[in-house]
Design a protein around this motif. Structure first.
Motif, PDB file in Angstrom:
ATOM      1  N   SER A  20       2.593 -17.428  -1.569  1.00 52.47           N
ATOM      2  CA  SER A  20       3.176 -18.703  -1.137  1.00 52.47           C
ATOM      3  C   SER A  20       2.401 -19.382  -0.019  1.00 52.47           C
ATOM      4  O   SER A  20       2.608 -20.550   0.254  1.00 52.47           O
ATOM      5  N   ARG A  21       1.515 -18.627   0.642  1.00 57.01           N
ATOM      6  CA  ARG A  21       0.787 -19.212   1.784  1.00 57.01           C
ATOM      7  C   ARG A  21      -0.677 -19.402   1.399  1.00 57.01           C
ATOM      8  O   ARG A  21      -1.062 -19.136   0.278  1.00 57.01           O
ATOM      9  N   ALA A  22      -1.473 -19.800   2.397  1.00 55.71           N
ATOM     10  CA  ALA A  22      -2.902 -20.022   2.103  1.00 55.71           C
ATOM     11  C   ALA A  22      -3.668 -18.713   2.255  1.00 55.71           C
ATOM     12  O   ALA A  22      -4.698 -18.658   2.921  1.00 55.71           O
ATOM     13  N   ALA A 146       3.416   1.086  10.965  1.00 51.63           N
ATOM     14  CA  ALA A 146       4.173   0.942   9.713  1.00 51.63           C
ATOM     15  C   ALA A 146       3.283   0.340   8.632  1.00 51.63           C
ATOM     16  O   ALA A 146       3.309   0.775   7.471  1.00 51.63           O
ATOM     17  N   TYR A 147       2.515  -0.642   9.036  1.00 55.26           N
ATOM     18  CA  TYR A 147       1.615  -1.302   8.078  1.00 55.26           C
ATOM     19  C   TYR A 147       0.640  -0.279   7.490  1.00 55.26           C
ATOM     20  O   TYR A 147       0.469  -0.193   6.274  1.00 55.26           O
ATOM     21  N   GLY A 148       0.017   0.524   8.368  1.00 54.93           N
ATOM     22  CA  GLY A 148      -0.931   1.533   7.893  1.00 54.93           C
ATOM     23  C   GLY A 148      -0.269   2.525   6.953  1.00 54.93           C
ATOM     24  O   GLY A 148      -0.807   2.851   5.884  1.00 54.93           O
ATOM     25  N   VAL A 181      -9.332 -13.797   7.073  1.00 55.23           N
ATOM     26  CA  VAL A 181      -8.716 -14.911   7.810  1.00 55.23           C
ATOM     27  C   VAL A 181      -7.550 -15.468   6.995  1.00 55.23           C
ATOM     28  O   VAL A 181      -7.749 -16.172   6.002  1.00 55.23           O
ATOM     29  N   THR A 182      -6.315 -15.119   7.396  1.00 57.68           N
ATOM     30  CA  THR A 182      -5.098 -15.641   6.759  1.00 57.68           C
ATOM     31  C   THR A 182      -4.023 -15.760   7.837  1.00 57.68           C
ATOM     32  O   THR A 182      -4.232 -15.366   8.983  1.00 57.68           O
ATOM     33  N   GLU A 183      -2.857 -16.263   7.410  1.00 58.99           N
ATOM     34  CA  GLU A 183      -1.735 -16.381   8.350  1.00 58.99           C
ATOM     35  C   GLU A 183      -1.327 -15.003   8.885  1.00 58.99           C
ATOM     36  O   GLU A 183      -0.973 -14.847  10.038  1.00 58.99           O
TER      37      GLU A 183
HETATM   38  N1  NAD Z   1      -5.310 -10.787   6.011  1.00 63.07           N
HETATM   39  C1  NAD Z   1      -5.907  -9.630   6.090  1.00 63.07           C
HETATM   40  O1  NAD Z   1      -6.793  -9.408   6.943  1.00 63.07           O
HETATM   41  C2  NAD Z   1      -5.568  -8.526   5.108  1.00 63.07           C
HETATM   42  C3  NAD Z   1      -6.312  -7.363   5.138  1.00 63.07           C
HETATM   43  C4  NAD Z   1      -5.999  -6.343   4.268  1.00 63.07           C
HETATM   44  C5  NAD Z   1      -4.966  -6.490   3.375  1.00 63.07           C
HETATM   45  N2  NAD Z   1      -4.234  -7.632   3.360  1.00 63.07           N
HETATM   46  C6  NAD Z   1      -3.148  -7.699   2.398  1.00 63.07           C
HETATM   47  O2  NAD Z   1      -3.333  -8.797   1.529  1.00 63.07           O
HETATM   48  C7  NAD Z   1      -2.062  -9.238   1.049  1.00 63.07           C
HETATM   49  C8  NAD Z   1      -1.910 -10.718   1.298  1.00 63.07           C
HETATM   50  O3  NAD Z   1      -1.976 -10.891   2.698  1.00 63.07           O
HETATM   51  P1  NAD Z   1      -2.321 -12.277   3.392  1.00 63.07           P
HETATM   52  O4  NAD Z   1      -3.138 -11.964   4.579  1.00 63.07           O
HETATM   53  O5  NAD Z   1      -2.808 -13.232   2.394  1.00 63.07           O
HETATM   54  O6  NAD Z   1      -0.884 -12.636   3.940  1.00 63.07           O
HETATM   55  P2  NAD Z   1       0.012 -13.941   3.914  1.00 63.07           P
HETATM   56  O7  NAD Z   1       0.840 -13.824   5.140  1.00 63.07           O
HETATM   57  O8  NAD Z   1      -0.801 -15.141   3.706  1.00 63.07           O
HETATM   58  O9  NAD Z   1       0.918 -13.688   2.633  1.00 63.07           O
HETATM   59  C9  NAD Z   1       1.924 -12.733   2.605  1.00 63.07           C
HETATM   60  C10 NAD Z   1       2.827 -13.033   1.433  1.00 63.07           C
HETATM   61  O10 NAD Z   1       3.870 -12.051   1.439  1.00 63.07           O
HETATM   62  C11 NAD Z   1       5.069 -12.706   1.163  1.00 63.07           C
HETATM   63  N3  NAD Z   1       6.211 -11.941   1.677  1.00 63.07           N
HETATM   64  C12 NAD Z   1       6.451 -11.526   2.935  1.00 63.07           C
HETATM   65  N4  NAD Z   1       7.651 -10.900   2.993  1.00 63.07           N
HETATM   66  C13 NAD Z   1       8.160 -10.912   1.740  1.00 63.07           C
HETATM   67  C14 NAD Z   1       9.365 -10.450   1.143  1.00 63.07           C
HETATM   68  N5  NAD Z   1      10.319  -9.816   1.845  1.00 63.07           N
HETATM   69  N6  NAD Z   1       9.546 -10.665  -0.179  1.00 63.07           N
HETATM   70  C15 NAD Z   1       8.598 -11.318  -0.901  1.00 63.07           C
HETATM   71  N7  NAD Z   1       7.459 -11.776  -0.419  1.00 63.07           N
HETATM   72  C16 NAD Z   1       7.242 -11.574   0.903  1.00 63.07           C
HETATM   73  C17 NAD Z   1       4.972 -14.068   1.818  1.00 63.07           C
HETATM   74  O11 NAD Z   1       5.892 -14.951   1.254  1.00 63.07           O
HETATM   75  C18 NAD Z   1       3.515 -14.406   1.507  1.00 63.07           C
HETATM   76  O12 NAD Z   1       3.446 -15.048   0.257  1.00 63.07           O
HETATM   77  C19 NAD Z   1      -1.015  -8.404   1.779  1.00 63.07           C
HETATM   78  O13 NAD Z   1      -0.649  -7.301   0.977  1.00 63.07           O
HETATM   79  C20 NAD Z   1      -1.775  -7.920   2.996  1.00 63.07           C
HETATM   80  O14 NAD Z   1      -1.244  -6.744   3.531  1.00 63.07           O
HETATM   81  C21 NAD Z   1      -4.500  -8.664   4.211  1.00 63.07           C
END
Ligand code: NAD
Length: 242
Positions: A20-22, A146-148, A181-183
């Motif tokens: 849902s996000r960028a 928790a994330y890890g 780079v994300t939210e």
């Molecule tokens: N950004 C990073 O550096 C990074 C690194 C490694 C892994 N990741 C993983 O990549 C994936 C996407 O992350 P991102 O950085 O794009 O994050 P993001 O914050 O842009 O997106 C997270 C998404 O999770 C959804 N979400 C959160 N809580 C929810 C719930 N209870 N029910 C349904 N949906 C829910 C949000 O609506 C959103 O669409 C995630 O699994 C994240 O852990 C991100």
């Protein structure tokens, strides 16, 4: 024998949970759509970002709500590719047991809930599941315990589902992105010492962008990866090999 390396997904139904996000989910959804697939996306928010609203069918879906997830799944009968991207993390807050449980519920159990609820729709299509893990599945993280733990669980779950569902013709793999780079990473990126330390350690000398992850998702979903299941592909600019 020549390897099939087509990334044409014309006719495929792709569902990206947590797009849902960028972020990474949206980049993966756009890449599949550009490759010809019919793509729908979900997120916890009432709406997705404006630029994707016209591109995708969007459903608000809380992956911690078992009834909601199974109701959603019951209306889908053919899913070629399921991408589990939904996740939460909050630096410094994860030593609180309640929040710890919530992170596990979204990131790990949420991925399992969606995959299991959609198992019939994936079986019918001989589909592919792509879970999104993280480098923190393997590295310790003092401010995101928790994330890890949840991401280590996602990597392990990927192996178990790969074995359990191989008989249904379903391949289950994971991607472990590095720092992107994300939210979700916005709060961590406010710390310039942290941000620079990541760049200095990464051989490719930068943070990743969501689009950097999408190609691996297409590969894992394609027939080029026909013999790949239970794997976790690291996409981190070389961070983890230093
Ligand atoms: N950004 C990073 O550096 C990074 C690194 C490694 C892994 N990741 C993983 O990549 C994936 C996407 O992350 P991102 O950085 O794009 O994050 P993001 O914050 O842009 O997106 C997270 C998404 O999770 C959804 N979400 C959160 N809580 C929810 C719930 N209870 N029910 C349904 N949906 C829910 C949000 O609506 C959103 O669409 C995630 O699994 C994240 O852990 C991100």
């Amino acid at each position: 024998m020549t390897a099939k390396a087509s990334f044409d997904f014309t006719g495929a139904n792709v569902l990206v949970i947590g797009a849902s996000r960028a972020g990474i989910g949206a980049a993966i959804a756009r890449a599949f759509q550009n490759a010809g697939a019919a793509v729908e996306i979900t997120g916890v928010e009432p709406e997705c970002i404006e630029e994707d609203a016209a591109r995708f069918d969007y459903t608000q879906l809380d992956v911690t709500d078992t009834n909601e997830v199974y109701d959603f799944a019951s209306t889908r009968d053919h899913i070629d590719v399921l991408v589990n991207c939904a996740a939460v993390t909050q630096r410094g807050k994860e030593m609180a047991p309640e929040f710890f449980s919530h992170v596990l519920d979204v990131n790990l159990t949420g991925s399992f809930r969606c995959a299991e609820a959609l198992h019939p729709a994936l079986s019918g299509a001989k589909g592919r599941v792509i879970n999104v893990a993280s480098m923190y599945a393997r590295f310790g993280s003092p401010r995101n315990p928790a994330y890890g733990a949840s991401k280590a669980g996602v990597e392990q779950l990927t192996k178990s589902l790969a074995i359990a569902w191989a008989k249904d013709g379903i391949r289950v793999n994971a991607i472990a992105p590095g720092f992107v780079v994300t939210e979700q990473s916005a709060r961590a990126r406010e710390d310039s010492i942290f941000t620079t330390a990541i760049e200095d350690r990464t051989p490719l000398a930068r943070w990743g962008h969501p689009e950097d992850i999408a190609g691996t998702a297409l590969f894992l979903a394609s027939d080029a990866a026909a013999f790949v299941t239970g794997a976790c592909v690291i996409v981190d600019g070389g961070y983890s090999v230093v």
